[in-house]
Scaffold this active site. Structure first.
Site, PDB file in Angstrom:
ATOM      1  N   GLU A 107     -26.384 -40.823  -9.659  1.00  0.00           N
ATOM      2  CA  GLU A 107     -25.296 -41.240  -8.776  1.00  0.00           C
ATOM      3  C   GLU A 107     -24.406 -42.293  -9.435  1.00  0.00           C
ATOM      4  OE1 GLU A 107     -28.029 -38.921  -6.851  1.00  0.00           O
ATOM      5  OE2 GLU A 107     -28.497 -40.882  -7.748  1.00  0.00           O
ATOM      6  N   HIS A 112     -33.986 -41.110   3.607  1.00  0.00           N
ATOM      7  CA  HIS A 112     -32.949 -40.092   3.774  1.00  0.00           C
ATOM      8  C   HIS A 112     -32.144 -40.272   5.055  1.00  0.00           C
ATOM      9  CE1 HIS A 112     -35.737 -38.268   0.917  1.00  0.00           C
ATOM     10  NE2 HIS A 112     -34.786 -37.444   0.563  1.00  0.00           N
TER      11      HIS A 112
END
Length: 325
Positions: free
Chosen positions: A58, A128
C-alpha cells in the site's frame, strides 16, 4: 429509469472519468479483476496501461499515485480494506495533503482514494472492519461517505475532478443498496449535505450506510416523533449551514456514526452543534463503544455496531431531556 447498484455507480463514475479525461488512471490491488465491483470491466475497455494491478504494498502504490498526481495525472487508488489506510496514512496525510499548502499552490495533487467495503462487514473481524474517516477529516483531507448509489456516483465524479486529495469511503453496509435513477447522474459538490426525510422534532444526522437505518427508525416512530434525517455526505468540508438550518427547525440532535465513540466524528458534530446552534436538549450520539475492535464472531460483531434500538432510545432521550441549568 434504471436500477443502479452502489458498486455499479462507482464503476460508472470511473468509466465516465476515464473516457472524458486521458489523465485519469486507476491503481490498486486486484483492480484489473474488479474484485470489489468498482473497477469491473475497466481494464478491458481502457487497457492495462491505465487500469494498473499493483503488488500488495500500500505504501508503494499510494506513493506512486502521489507522484503521478504531481506529474499531471489524476490517479484513483483503490484500497479494498479500510485498515490498509493506516499503512498509507503518511503518504496521504503528510505528503499528498500538504504539497499544495507547502508550495503556495504551485503543486497540486489530484489524487482520489476509494475504499469500497469500509466499516462493519459482519464477521470480517478486527483488522478488516475499521472506519477511520475521522482521522482524515481531522487532518483536513477532503473526506466523503456516500450513502446512496446516485451520491456515490456524484461525489466520486467530483473527487476525481478536484485538484486536492479526496478520500471516498464506500461503506460495506451501503454496497447492497440499489436505487431507481430517473435523471442523468451528475457531479455533486463537496460540502453539500442532503435531507433524506424532513422533520420538525429531532434531527438525526447519520453517516454513510446508517442513513438507511435512520430512515427505517424514522418510519417506525412516525406516530410518536417527527424525525428529520440529515446525511452530511461530506465530512470535510462539512455542511455546517445545513445542520444549523435543520436544528433551527428541530432543536434536538442525535448523531449516528459507525466509528468509535472517543474522538470520533460524532463527537465533533455534537461539540460544534452545542457551541454554535440552537438546541433545546443535550445532543446524543450512537456509535461503536470506546476503543472497539470488532470480533470475528457475528453475534459479537453485531453487538458492537450502532443499532436501531440504540437510535430509538437516543431519540426518545432527547425528546424527554432538557438542560439541567
Amino acid at each position: 429509469m434504471s436500477w443502479l447498484s452502489y458498486p455499479k455507480a462507482l464503476n460508472r463514475a470511473l468509466a465516465d472519468a476515464l473516457a472524458e479525461d486521458e489523465t485519469v488512471c486507476v491503481l490498486g490491488e486486484d483492480v484489473g479483476a474488479g474484485m470489489a465491483g468498482v473497477t469491473l470491466g475497466l481494464r478491458d475497455r481502457f487497457g492495462a496501461g491505465r487500469i494498473v494491478d499493483t503488488p500488495l504494498s500500500e505504501q508503494a502504490f499510494t506513493s506512486m499515485g502521489v507522484g503521478a498526481a504531481l506529474a499531471g495525472m489524476r490517479p484513483v487508488i483503490e484500497l479494498q480494506i479500510p485498515s490498509l489506510l493506516f499503512l498509507a496514512f503518511e503518504q496521504i496525510a503528510n505528503q499528498a495533503h500538504k504539497f499544495s499548502l507547502m508550495t503556495g499552490g504551485q503543486a497540486r495533487v489530484p489524487l482520489t482514494v476509494v475504499v469500497p467495503g469500509s466499516g462493519s462487514r459482519l464477521g470480517w473481524a478486527g483488522q478488516h472492519s475499521d472506519q477511520p474517516y475521522s482521522l482524515f477529516a481531522h487532518v483536513g483531507v477532503k473526506t466523503v461517505v456516500p450513502a446512496t448509489p446516485s451520491d456515490a456516483y456524484g461525489l466520486l465524479a467530483t473527487a476525481i475532478r478536484d485538484d486536492d486529495p479526496v478520500l471516498l469511503f464506500a461503506p460495506a453496509g451501503a454496497l447492497p443498496v440499489r436505487e431507481d435513477v430517473v435523471a442523468p447522474l451528475v457531479p455533486i459538490p463537496l460540502g453539500s449535505a442532503r435531507i433524506h426525510r424532513p422533520g420538525t422534532e429531532v434531527t438525526v444526522l447519520a453517516i454513510g450506510h446508517l442513513v438507511h437505518e435512520a430512515l427505517a427508525v424514522a418510519e417506525e416512530l412516525a406516530g410518536e416523533v417527527d424525525i428529520e434525517v440529515l446525511d452530511p455526505r461530506t465530512l470535510h468540508p462539512f455542511d455546517w449551514e445545513a445542520l444549523g438550518d435543520s436544528l433551527e427547525r428541530t432543536g434536538r440532535l442525535v448523531v449516528l456514526d459507525d466509528a468509535n465513540r472517543s474522538c470520533g466524528f460524532a463527537a465533533e458534530v455534537l461539540a460544534t452543534a452545542s457551541e454554535e446552534f440552537r438546541l433545546v436538549a443535550p445532543p446524543r450520539r450512537v456509535t461503536r463503544p470506546d476503543g472497539a475492535v470488532l470480533p470475528f464472531a457475528p453475534e459479537l460483531d453485531r453487538a458492537l455496531q450502532p443499532s436501531r434500538e440504540q437510535l430509538r432510545t437516543a431519540v426518545r432521550g432527547v425528546l424527554k431531556g432538557g438542560w439541567a441549568w
